[in-house]
Design a protein around this motif. Structure first.
Motif, PDB file in Angstrom:
ATOM      1  N   GLU A 174       1.662 -34.767   1.557  1.00 44.08           N
ATOM      2  CA  GLU A 174       2.170 -33.774   0.611  1.00 44.08           C
ATOM      3  C   GLU A 174       1.845 -34.174  -0.831  1.00 44.08           C
ATOM      4  O   GLU A 174       1.454 -33.336  -1.648  1.00 44.08           O
ATOM      5  CB  GLU A 174       3.680 -33.634   0.783  1.00 44.08           C
ATOM      6  N   ALA A 175       2.025 -35.468  -1.141  1.00 39.30           N
ATOM      7  CA  ALA A 175       1.710 -35.933  -2.494  1.00 39.30           C
ATOM      8  C   ALA A 175       0.232 -35.747  -2.805  1.00 39.30           C
ATOM      9  O   ALA A 175      -0.142 -35.347  -3.920  1.00 39.30           O
ATOM     10  CB  ALA A 175       2.093 -37.410  -2.641  1.00 39.30           C
ATOM     11  N   MET A 176      -0.601 -36.008  -1.808  1.00 38.11           N
ATOM     12  CA  MET A 176      -2.049 -35.820  -2.023  1.00 38.11           C
ATOM     13  C   MET A 176      -2.376 -34.359  -2.237  1.00 38.11           C
ATOM     14  O   MET A 176      -3.247 -34.009  -3.050  1.00 38.11           O
ATOM     15  CB  MET A 176      -2.812 -36.372  -0.815  1.00 38.11           C
ATOM     16  N   ALA A 177      -1.697 -33.470  -1.505  1.00 38.45           N
ATOM     17  CA  ALA A 177      -1.936 -32.035  -1.689  1.00 38.45           C
ATOM     18  C   ALA A 177      -1.541 -31.599  -3.092  1.00 38.45           C
ATOM     19  O   ALA A 177      -2.252 -30.822  -3.751  1.00 38.45           O
ATOM     20  CB  ALA A 177      -1.168 -31.248  -0.646  1.00 38.45           C
ATOM     21  N   LYS A 178      -0.377 -32.100  -3.571  1.00 39.28           N
ATOM     22  CA  LYS A 178       0.044 -31.758  -4.933  1.00 39.28           C
ATOM     23  C   LYS A 178      -0.937 -32.295  -5.962  1.00 39.28           C
ATOM     24  O   LYS A 178      -1.273 -31.624  -6.941  1.00 39.28           O
ATOM     25  CB  LYS A 178       1.438 -32.327  -5.185  1.00 39.28           C
ATOM     26  N   GLN A 179      -1.393 -33.524  -5.734  1.00 38.04           N
ATOM     27  CA  GLN A 179      -2.359 -34.106  -6.663  1.00 38.04           C
ATOM     28  C   GLN A 179      -3.649 -33.310  -6.682  1.00 38.04           C
ATOM     29  O   GLN A 179      -4.210 -33.049  -7.755  1.00 38.04           O
ATOM     30  CB  GLN A 179      -2.646 -35.549  -6.260  1.00 38.04           C
ATOM     31  N   MET A 180      -4.101 -32.900  -5.499  1.00 40.46           N
ATOM     32  CA  MET A 180      -5.331 -32.117  -5.429  1.00 40.46           C
ATOM     33  C   MET A 180      -5.166 -30.776  -6.150  1.00 40.46           C
ATOM     34  O   MET A 180      -6.061 -30.323  -6.876  1.00 40.46           O
ATOM     35  CB  MET A 180      -5.703 -31.891  -3.969  1.00 40.46           C
ATOM     36  N   LYS A 181      -3.981 -30.156  -5.964  1.00 40.80           N
ATOM     37  CA  LYS A 181      -3.736 -28.882  -6.631  1.00 40.80           C
ATOM     38  C   LYS A 181      -3.736 -29.056  -8.146  1.00 40.80           C
ATOM     39  O   LYS A 181      -4.317 -28.248  -8.893  1.00 40.80           O
ATOM     40  CB  LYS A 181      -2.398 -28.317  -6.160  1.00 40.80           C
ATOM     41  N   ALA A 182      -3.077 -30.129  -8.616  1.00 39.69           N
ATOM     42  CA  ALA A 182      -3.047 -30.385 -10.056  1.00 39.69           C
ATOM     43  C   ALA A 182      -4.439 -30.643 -10.597  1.00 39.69           C
ATOM     44  O   ALA A 182      -4.804 -30.175 -11.693  1.00 39.69           O
ATOM     45  CB  ALA A 182      -2.131 -31.579 -10.343  1.00 39.69           C
ATOM     46  N   GLU A 183      -5.248 -31.383  -9.835  1.00 36.90           N
ATOM     47  CA  GLU A 183      -6.606 -31.658 -10.277  1.00 36.90           C
ATOM     48  C   GLU A 183      -7.417 -30.373 -10.384  1.00 36.90           C
ATOM     49  O   GLU A 183      -8.181 -30.172 -11.336  1.00 36.90           O
ATOM     50  CB  GLU A 183      -7.279 -32.622  -9.296  1.00 36.90           C
ATOM     51  N   ARG A 184      -7.245 -29.498  -9.400  1.00 38.97           N
ATOM     52  CA  ARG A 184      -7.995 -28.234  -9.431  1.00 38.97           C
ATOM     53  C   ARG A 184      -7.548 -27.354 -10.594  1.00 38.97           C
ATOM     54  O   ARG A 184      -8.369 -26.715 -11.259  1.00 38.97           O
ATOM     55  CB  ARG A 184      -7.819 -27.496  -8.107  1.00 38.97           C
ATOM     56  N   GLU A 189      -8.584 -25.175 -15.998  1.00 32.64           N
ATOM     57  CA  GLU A 189      -8.268 -25.034 -17.421  1.00 32.64           C
ATOM     58  C   GLU A 189      -9.384 -25.587 -18.295  1.00 32.64           C
ATOM     59  O   GLU A 189      -9.718 -25.021 -19.339  1.00 32.64           O
ATOM     60  CB  GLU A 189      -6.950 -25.751 -17.719  1.00 32.64           C
ATOM     61  N   ILE A 190      -9.968 -26.701 -17.860  1.00 27.77           N
ATOM     62  CA  ILE A 190     -11.073 -27.276 -18.632  1.00 27.77           C
ATOM     63  C   ILE A 190     -12.248 -26.319 -18.662  1.00 27.77           C
ATOM     64  O   ILE A 190     -12.875 -26.092 -19.710  1.00 27.77           O
ATOM     65  CB  ILE A 190     -11.480 -28.636 -18.032  1.00 27.77           C
ATOM     66  N   LEU A 191     -12.548 -25.734 -17.514  1.00 28.78           N
ATOM     67  CA  LEU A 191     -13.657 -24.786 -17.467  1.00 28.78           C
ATOM     68  C   LEU A 191     -13.383 -23.572 -18.349  1.00 28.78           C
ATOM     69  O   LEU A 191     -14.285 -23.071 -19.032  1.00 28.78           O
ATOM     70  CB  LEU A 191     -13.905 -24.356 -16.018  1.00 28.78           C
ATOM     71  N   ALA A 192     -12.113 -23.091 -18.330  1.00 29.06           N
ATOM     72  CA  ALA A 192     -11.780 -21.946 -19.169  1.00 29.06           C
ATOM     73  C   ALA A 192     -11.905 -22.309 -20.652  1.00 29.06           C
ATOM     74  O   ALA A 192     -12.425 -21.518 -21.461  1.00 29.06           O
ATOM     75  CB  ALA A 192     -10.359 -21.480 -18.856  1.00 29.06           C
TER      76      ALA A 192
END
Length: 333
Positions: A174-184, A189-192
């Motif tokens: 679950e922590a990895m999923a949250k981290q992956m979501k935050a990274e995406r 946001e960086i791309l925008a």
């Protein structure tokens, strides 16, 4: 007596058949047989037809020389950063030396499986969880090198070792999923932001080019205006020179021409006033009429075909109207 001979003959026939069966061996493709004489290894039979010495030789072990797959059971492993993962794997092996594989180790498959288990635990236990999850190829390469080196004395070549599954605990997943979501989200946001930056740069470049082109246009227009004023001044100077020469020669009409021109221009500006409803023409227009006649004469002197109407003292020309002490309503458009 006859029955005993027949029985003995049958016994000999059966014994001969048994000897032939034990002496003639056919080795199929993909296998090799070891031959033992009185329990001692003597040679290896490759695929084909072979004859053994009856009673003395016998087939020891039948070795499969084709590539085989060994499943390495699942096990729980503690990583270097104290995370628990469950891992299993598969190993691809091929027997290269039948004699070594037969006599150097007992139960070859089990030995290789246990060896792989310990090495998987050792390799994964020396790495952090993030390294394990992101460097699977490196783990496979390291396991292959270690296990192949260890099984080399057994006459076995390990061709590949693959980690089949790595399962971290549920909370870590679950922590990895949250981290992956935050990274995406961060990447989005960086791309925008980069898109907005590029758009702003392009917009500024466009405005810059527009301003440059506008300034160049103004410069060109100013240059041409100056050139036009210069030409106009030259023409005015030339006209003044010509009139001055006429005045020097005693031609009074030339003076009247300048006075009439200034008079007409001033009168035209008065008529063009926006808030002027009525134009009052002074009563002393005789002088103006005289001036106009002087202009007409000058035009006549300049040459035929220039200007229209007739000239005469106190007369009107070209259908224009002269008035004395008269007010003329001004048309408003």
């Amino acid at each position: 007596m006859l029955s005993a001979s027949l029985f003995f003959g049958l016994v000999l026939l059966v014994l001969a058949a048994v000897l032939v069966y034990n002496s003639v061996k056919i080795v199929p493709q993909g296998f090799e047989y070891t031959v033992e004489r009185f329990g001692r290894y003597t040679r290896t039979l490759t695929p084909g037809l072979w004859l053994l010495v009856p009673v003395m030789d016998r087939v020891g072990l039948k070795m499969n020389m084709m590539e085989q797959v060994i499943d390495i059971p699942s096990q729980d492993i503690i990583t270097r950063d104290n995370a628990q993962v469950t891992a299993d794997a598969v190993a691809f092996i091929q027997v290269m030396d039948a004699a070594s594989a037969a006599y150097e180790v007992a139960n070859l498959d089990r030995a290789i499986s246990n060896l792989a288990l310990t090495n998987v635990r050792t390799v994964l236990g020396s790495m952090d969880l993030d390294e394990i999850l992101s460097n699977r190829d490196a783990i496979n390469e390291r396991l292959l090198r270690v296990i192949d080196l260890a099984t080399n004395p057994w006459g076995v070549k390990v061709t590949r070792v693959e980690i089949k599954d790595l399962t971290p605990p549920h909370d870590i997943t679950e922590a990895m999923a949250k981290q992956m979501k935050a990274e995406r989200e961060k990447r989005a946001e960086i791309l925008a932001a980069e898109g907005d930056k590029s758009a702003a740069i392009l917009r500024a470049e466009g405005e810059k080019q527009s301003a440059i082109l506008e300034a160049e246009g103004r410069r060109e227009a100013a240059f041409r205006d100056a050139e036009a004023r210069e030409r106009e001044a030259e023409a005015e100077a030339k006209a003044t020179e010509m009139v001055s020469e006429a005045i020097a020669k005693g031609d009074v009409q030339a003076v009247n021409y300048f006075v009439a021109q200034s008079y007409v221009e001033a009168f035209g500006k008065l008529a063009e006033a926006k808030h002027q409803k009525t134009v009052i023409i002074p009563a002393e227009t005789a002088g103006l009429v005289g001036l106009l006649s002087g202009i007409t004469e000058l035009k006549g002197m300049a040459g035929p075909g220039t200007g229209g109407g007739t000239s005469g003292p106190g007369g009107s020309t070209g259908g224009s109207t002269s008035m004395a002490g008269t007010s003329v309503p001004k048309s408003n458009g």
